[in-house]
Design a protein around this motif. Structure first.
Motif, PDB file in Angstrom:
ATOM      1  N   VAL A   1       1.511 -10.887 -28.212  1.00 50.44           N
ATOM      2  CA  VAL A   1       2.409 -12.054 -29.588  1.00 50.44           C
ATOM      3  C   VAL A   1       1.840 -13.562 -29.393  1.00 50.44           C
ATOM      4  CG1 VAL A   1       4.309 -12.944 -30.322  1.00 50.44           C
ATOM      5  CG2 VAL A   1       4.174 -10.524 -29.328  1.00 50.44           C
ATOM      6  N   ALA A   2       2.058 -14.094 -28.490  1.00 46.37           N
ATOM      7  CA  ALA A   2       1.464 -15.356 -28.161  1.00 46.37           C
ATOM      8  C   ALA A   2       0.589 -16.208 -28.375  1.00 46.37           C
ATOM      9  CB  ALA A   2       1.705 -16.197 -26.162  1.00 46.37           C
ATOM     10  N   ARG A   3      -0.575 -15.106 -28.043  1.00 44.66           N
ATOM     11  CA  ARG A   3      -2.097 -15.479 -28.048  1.00 44.66           C
ATOM     12  C   ARG A   3      -2.418 -15.453 -30.262  1.00 44.66           C
ATOM     13  NH1 ARG A   3      -3.157 -12.995 -23.059  1.00 44.66           N
ATOM     14  NH2 ARG A   3      -3.517 -10.324 -24.709  1.00 44.66           N
ATOM     15  N   THR A   4      -1.749 -13.987 -30.808  1.00 44.43           N
ATOM     16  CA  THR A   4      -2.082 -13.651 -32.314  1.00 44.43           C
ATOM     17  C   THR A   4      -1.056 -13.447 -32.662  1.00 44.43           C
ATOM     18  OG1 THR A   4      -3.034 -11.827 -31.180  1.00 44.43           O
ATOM     19  CG2 THR A   4      -4.756 -13.529 -31.175  1.00 44.43           C
ATOM     20  N   PRO A   5      -0.053 -14.402 -32.863  1.00 46.16           N
ATOM     21  CA  PRO A   5       1.514 -13.456 -33.691  1.00 46.16           C
ATOM     22  C   PRO A   5       1.486 -13.076 -35.422  1.00 46.16           C
ATOM     23  CG  PRO A   5       0.523 -16.350 -33.516  1.00 46.16           C
ATOM     24  CD  PRO A   5      -0.043 -15.954 -32.352  1.00 46.16           C
ATOM     25  N   ASN A   6       0.269 -13.865 -36.250  1.00 44.59           N
ATOM     26  CA  ASN A   6      -0.184 -13.625 -37.312  1.00 44.59           C
ATOM     27  C   ASN A   6      -1.496 -12.041 -37.195  1.00 44.59           C
ATOM     28  OD1 ASN A   6       1.746 -16.116 -38.088  1.00 44.59           O
ATOM     29  ND2 ASN A   6      -0.742 -17.177 -37.118  1.00 44.59           N
ATOM     30  N   ALA A   7      -1.912 -11.924 -35.985  1.00 47.85           N
ATOM     31  CA  ALA A   7      -2.856 -10.189 -36.455  1.00 47.85           C
ATOM     32  C   ALA A   7      -2.032  -9.550 -36.351  1.00 47.85           C
ATOM     33  CB  ALA A   7      -3.644 -10.489 -34.982  1.00 47.85           C
ATOM     34  N   ILE A   8      -2.240  -8.678 -37.674  1.00 48.60           N
ATOM     35  CA  ILE A   8      -1.735  -7.496 -37.867  1.00 48.60           C
ATOM     36  C   ILE A   8      -1.998  -6.286 -36.908  1.00 48.60           C
ATOM     37  CG2 ILE A   8      -2.303  -5.269 -38.819  1.00 48.60           C
ATOM     38  CD1 ILE A   8      -1.168  -7.793 -40.301  1.00 48.60           C
ATOM     39  N   ALA A   9      -0.588  -5.706 -36.185  1.00 48.27           N
ATOM     40  CA  ALA A   9      -0.309  -5.388 -34.741  1.00 48.27           C
ATOM     41  C   ALA A   9      -0.537  -3.548 -35.378  1.00 48.27           C
ATOM     42  CB  ALA A   9       0.924  -5.467 -34.072  1.00 48.27           C
TER      43      ALA A   9
ATOM     44  N   TYR B   1       1.744  -9.041 -35.650  1.00 53.75           N
ATOM     45  CA  TYR B   1       2.577  -9.075 -33.778  1.00 53.75           C
ATOM     46  C   TYR B   1       4.264  -9.808 -33.853  1.00 53.75           C
ATOM     47  CZ  TYR B   1      -1.533  -6.769 -31.215  1.00 53.75           C
ATOM     48  OH  TYR B   1      -2.164  -5.914 -31.371  1.00 53.75           O
ATOM     49  N   ALA B   2       3.600 -11.036 -34.050  1.00 52.30           N
ATOM     50  CA  ALA B   2       4.881 -11.788 -34.387  1.00 52.30           C
ATOM     51  C   ALA B   2       6.806 -11.187 -34.967  1.00 52.30           C
ATOM     52  CB  ALA B   2       4.999 -12.962 -35.158  1.00 52.30           C
ATOM     53  N   GLU B   3       6.212 -10.170 -36.129  1.00 46.98           N
ATOM     54  CA  GLU B   3       7.197  -9.461 -37.206  1.00 46.98           C
ATOM     55  C   GLU B   3       7.635  -8.198 -36.549  1.00 46.98           C
ATOM     56  OE1 GLU B   3       5.935 -10.473 -41.803  1.00 46.98           O
ATOM     57  OE2 GLU B   3       4.914  -8.665 -40.163  1.00 46.98           O
ATOM     58  N   LEU B   4       6.404  -7.981 -35.192  1.00 47.33           N
ATOM     59  CA  LEU B   4       6.947  -6.791 -34.473  1.00 47.33           C
ATOM     60  C   LEU B   4       7.838  -6.276 -33.426  1.00 47.33           C
ATOM     61  CD1 LEU B   4       5.942  -3.510 -33.541  1.00 47.33           C
ATOM     62  CD2 LEU B   4       4.007  -3.638 -32.747  1.00 47.33           C
ATOM     63  N   ASN B   5       7.442  -8.498 -33.151  1.00 46.50           N
ATOM     64  CA  ASN B   5       8.493  -8.468 -31.319  1.00 46.50           C
ATOM     65  C   ASN B   5       9.569  -8.924 -31.761  1.00 46.50           C
ATOM     66  OD1 ASN B   5       8.160  -9.405 -28.750  1.00 46.50           O
ATOM     67  ND2 ASN B   5       7.731 -11.678 -29.824  1.00 46.50           N
ATOM     68  N   GLY B   6       9.217  -9.459 -33.253  1.00 49.13           N
ATOM     69  CA  GLY B   6      11.131  -9.464 -33.603  1.00 49.13           C
ATOM     70  C   GLY B   6      11.714  -8.542 -33.611  1.00 49.13           C
ATOM     71  N   GLN B   7      11.163  -7.033 -34.262  1.00 48.57           N
ATOM     72  CA  GLN B   7      11.953  -6.321 -34.547  1.00 48.57           C
ATOM     73  C   GLN B   7      12.091  -5.679 -33.273  1.00 48.57           C
ATOM     74  OE1 GLN B   7      10.405  -3.462 -37.595  1.00 48.57           O
ATOM     75  NE2 GLN B   7       9.813  -5.249 -39.044  1.00 48.57           N
ATOM     76  N   ALA B   8      12.013  -5.350 -32.070  1.00 48.14           N
ATOM     77  CA  ALA B   8      11.778  -4.658 -31.360  1.00 48.14           C
ATOM     78  C   ALA B   8      13.012  -5.790 -30.520  1.00 48.14           C
ATOM     79  CB  ALA B   8      10.834  -5.009 -29.938  1.00 48.14           C
ATOM     80  N   ASN B   9      13.009  -6.831 -30.536  1.00 53.64           N
ATOM     81  CA  ASN B   9      13.737  -8.092 -30.136  1.00 53.64           C
ATOM     82  C   ASN B   9      15.154  -7.010 -30.180  1.00 53.64           C
ATOM     83  OD1 ASN B   9      12.463  -9.429 -27.950  1.00 53.64           O
ATOM     84  ND2 ASN B   9      11.994 -10.801 -29.316  1.00 53.64           N
ATOM     85  N   GLN B  10      15.042  -7.169 -32.064  1.00 51.98           N
ATOM     86  CA  GLN B  10      16.558  -7.128 -32.672  1.00 51.98           C
ATOM     87  C   GLN B  10      16.745  -5.088 -31.838  1.00 51.98           C
ATOM     88  OE1 GLN B  10      15.926  -6.379 -36.617  1.00 51.98           O
ATOM     89  NE2 GLN B  10      15.466  -8.503 -37.191  1.00 51.98           N
ATOM     90  N   VAL B  11      15.965  -4.202 -31.901  1.00 55.92           N
ATOM     91  CA  VAL B  11      16.732  -2.944 -30.968  1.00 55.92           C
ATOM     92  C   VAL B  11      17.040  -3.301 -29.856  1.00 55.92           C
ATOM     93  CG1 VAL B  11      15.814  -1.150 -30.415  1.00 55.92           C
ATOM     94  CG2 VAL B  11      15.236  -2.405 -32.696  1.00 55.92           C
ATOM     95  N   ALA B  12      16.603  -4.224 -29.029  1.00 60.39           N
ATOM     96  CA  ALA B  12      17.084  -4.434 -27.573  1.00 60.39           C
ATOM     97  C   ALA B  12      18.543  -4.979 -27.363  1.00 60.39           C
ATOM     98  CB  ALA B  12      15.743  -5.393 -26.531  1.00 60.39           C
ATOM     99  N   HIS B  13      18.710  -5.875 -28.315  1.00 64.91           N
ATOM    100  CA  HIS B  13      19.506  -6.391 -28.304  1.00 64.91           C
ATOM    101  C   HIS B  13      20.627  -4.688 -28.597  1.00 64.91           C
ATOM    102  CE1 HIS B  13      17.792 -11.052 -29.126  1.00 64.91           C
ATOM    103  NE2 HIS B  13      17.794 -10.088 -27.435  1.00 64.91           N
ATOM    104  N   GLN B  14      20.291  -4.779 -29.479  1.00 67.13           N
ATOM    105  CA  GLN B  14      21.575  -3.622 -30.346  1.00 67.13           C
ATOM    106  C   GLN B  14      22.001  -2.517 -28.995  1.00 67.13           C
ATOM    107  OE1 GLN B  14      23.535  -3.518 -32.643  1.00 67.13           O
ATOM    108  NE2 GLN B  14      24.406  -1.884 -32.295  1.00 67.13           N
ATOM    109  N   LEU B  15      20.687  -2.717 -28.461  1.00 72.32           N
ATOM    110  CA  LEU B  15      20.767  -0.978 -27.178  1.00 72.32           C
ATOM    111  C   LEU B  15      21.442  -2.192 -25.504  1.00 72.32           C
ATOM    112  CD1 LEU B  15      17.540   0.052 -26.580  1.00 72.32           C
ATOM    113  CD2 LEU B  15      19.151   1.198 -27.801  1.00 72.32           C
ATOM    114  N   GLN B  16      21.647  -3.612 -25.645  1.00 70.55           N
ATOM    115  CA  GLN B  16      22.128  -4.009 -24.901  1.00 70.55           C
ATOM    116  C   GLN B  16      23.934  -4.754 -25.605  1.00 70.55           C
ATOM    117  OE1 GLN B  16      20.417  -7.895 -24.459  1.00 70.55           O
ATOM    118  NE2 GLN B  16      19.391  -7.183 -22.945  1.00 70.55           N
ATOM    119  N   ARG B  17      23.882  -4.380 -26.991  1.00 69.49           N
ATOM    120  CA  ARG B  17      25.548  -4.363 -27.222  1.00 69.49           C
ATOM    121  C   ARG B  17      26.367  -3.345 -27.327  1.00 69.49           C
ATOM    122  NH1 ARG B  17      23.546  -7.967 -31.294  1.00 69.49           N
ATOM    123  NH2 ARG B  17      22.610  -6.271 -32.649  1.00 69.49           N
ATOM    124  N   LEU B  18      25.032  -2.103 -26.882  1.00 67.95           N
ATOM    125  CA  LEU B  18      26.099  -0.154 -26.750  1.00 67.95           C
ATOM    126  C   LEU B  18      26.138  -0.294 -25.301  1.00 67.95           C
ATOM    127  CD1 LEU B  18      23.861   1.109 -29.243  1.00 67.95           C
ATOM    128  CD2 LEU B  18      26.728   0.239 -29.410  1.00 67.95           C
TER     129      LEU B  18
END
Length: 230
Positions: free
Chosen positions: A185-193, A203-220
Motif C-alpha cells: 500500500v505504501a509503495r503503490t497506493p493508487n494502483a488497482i488492487a 490499494y489505499a481504498e482496500l486498506n482503508g476498508q480492511a481497517n474499518q472491518v478490523a476496528h469493527q471486529l475489535q469493538r465486538l
C-alpha cells in the motif's frame, strides 16, 4: 508456390471421466489421438471460417477460441539450391508473441528440441523457466508411470520439492501477511488492487476498508486467538 501452408486446428480435451474423476494418462492419450484425427479430417476448412461460424466473444487482448498453441515440426530441412545463388537460413526473432503461449517442438536426429514463445504482459522469464522445468518433470513422470492418473503426475522439480519440504517448512516468515500488504500500500497506493466486474479498488481504498472491518471486529470484542468467520 510460395507462402505459409499451415492451418490452425482448435482442439478441446476433457481431462475427467464420466464420474468427474481425473483421467489416466493413457486414457487421455487415446482421447487426444481421436480428437486430432477427427480434426485432421476437416483440416481443409480454414480456421478463419471456423471463427466466423462460431462467432465467439471477441477481445483485442487475445485470440478467439484458444490462447495456447502447440506446434510440432516433423519436416527435415532441405538445403535450397539455386544456380549462382548462395542461400543461408536466418533465424528471425519476433518482438510480438502471436498468442499467450506457444510451445514449438522439433524432431531432430536422435533428439527433440523445443522453445516457448510467450506474451510478456502475462509471463516473465522466470515464470516461463519454471514452466519449462515443470513440463520436463511432467514428461519424466508420464514415462515412468503412463497409467497413473494425470492428477498424480509430478510437476515440481527436485530443487522445488526440496525447497517446499525443507527450506520453506523450517524457515518462519519474516513478516505477516498484513505487514506485507501494508508495505505494498505504501509503495503503490493508487494502483488497482482488486477488480470485480465493473468495480475496482486501489490499494489505499482496500486498506482503508480492511481497517474499518478490523476496528469493527475489535469493538465486538475480537482479539488474539478468536475465530472470525469470513
Amino acid at each position: 508456390l510460395m507462402g505459409l501452408f499451415v492451418n490452425t486446428l482448435a482442439l478441446r480435451s476433457r481431462l475427467v471421466d464420466v464420474n468427474e474423476q481425473p483421467l489416466r494418462f493413457t486414457d487421455l492419450l487415446i482421447q487426444l489421438r481421436q480428437t486430432v484425427l477427427e480434426a485432421q479430417r476437416h483440416q481443409d476448412l480454414p480456421f478463419e471460417q471456423v471463427v466466423e461460424f462460431i462467432q465467439p466473444s471477441r477481445a483485442l487482448s487475445h485470440s478467439p477460441l484458444f490462447q495456447v498453441m502447440f506446434n510440432l515440426l516433423q519436416t527435415t530441412p532441405t538445403p535450397l539450391a539455386l544456380p549462382g545463388v548462395e542461400v543461408e537460413v536466418v533465424n528471425v526473432d519476433y518482438p510480438i508473441a502471436k498468442f499467450d503461449l506457444t510451445l514449438t517442438v522439433e524432431e531432430g536426429e536422435g533428439a527433440v528440441m523445443g522453445s516457448l514463445e510467450y506474451n510478456t504482459d502475462l509471463f516473465d522469464r522466470a515464470t516461463i523457466g519454471r514452466m519449462a522445468g515443470h513440463f520436463q518433470t511432467l514428461l519424466y513422470g508420464i514415462v515412468d508411470a503412463p497409467t497413473q492418473s494425470i492428477a498424480a503426475v509430478p510437476l515440481l522439480t527436485a530443487v522445488e520439492q526440496q525447497q517446499l519440504r525443507v527450506a520453506w517448512h523450517d524457515t518462519p516468515p519474516e513478516h505477516c501477511i498484513h505487514e506485507l500488504f501494508e508495505a505494498q500500500v505504501a509503495r503503490t497506493p493508487n494502483a488497482i488492487a482488486l477488480i470485480f466486474e465493473e468495480q475496482q479498488l486501489t490499494y489505499a481504498e482496500l486498506n482503508g476498508q480492511a481497517n474499518q472491518v478490523a476496528h469493527q471486529l475489535q469493538r465486538l470484542g475480537v482479539g488474539p486467538e478468536v475465530l472470525v468467520g469470513i
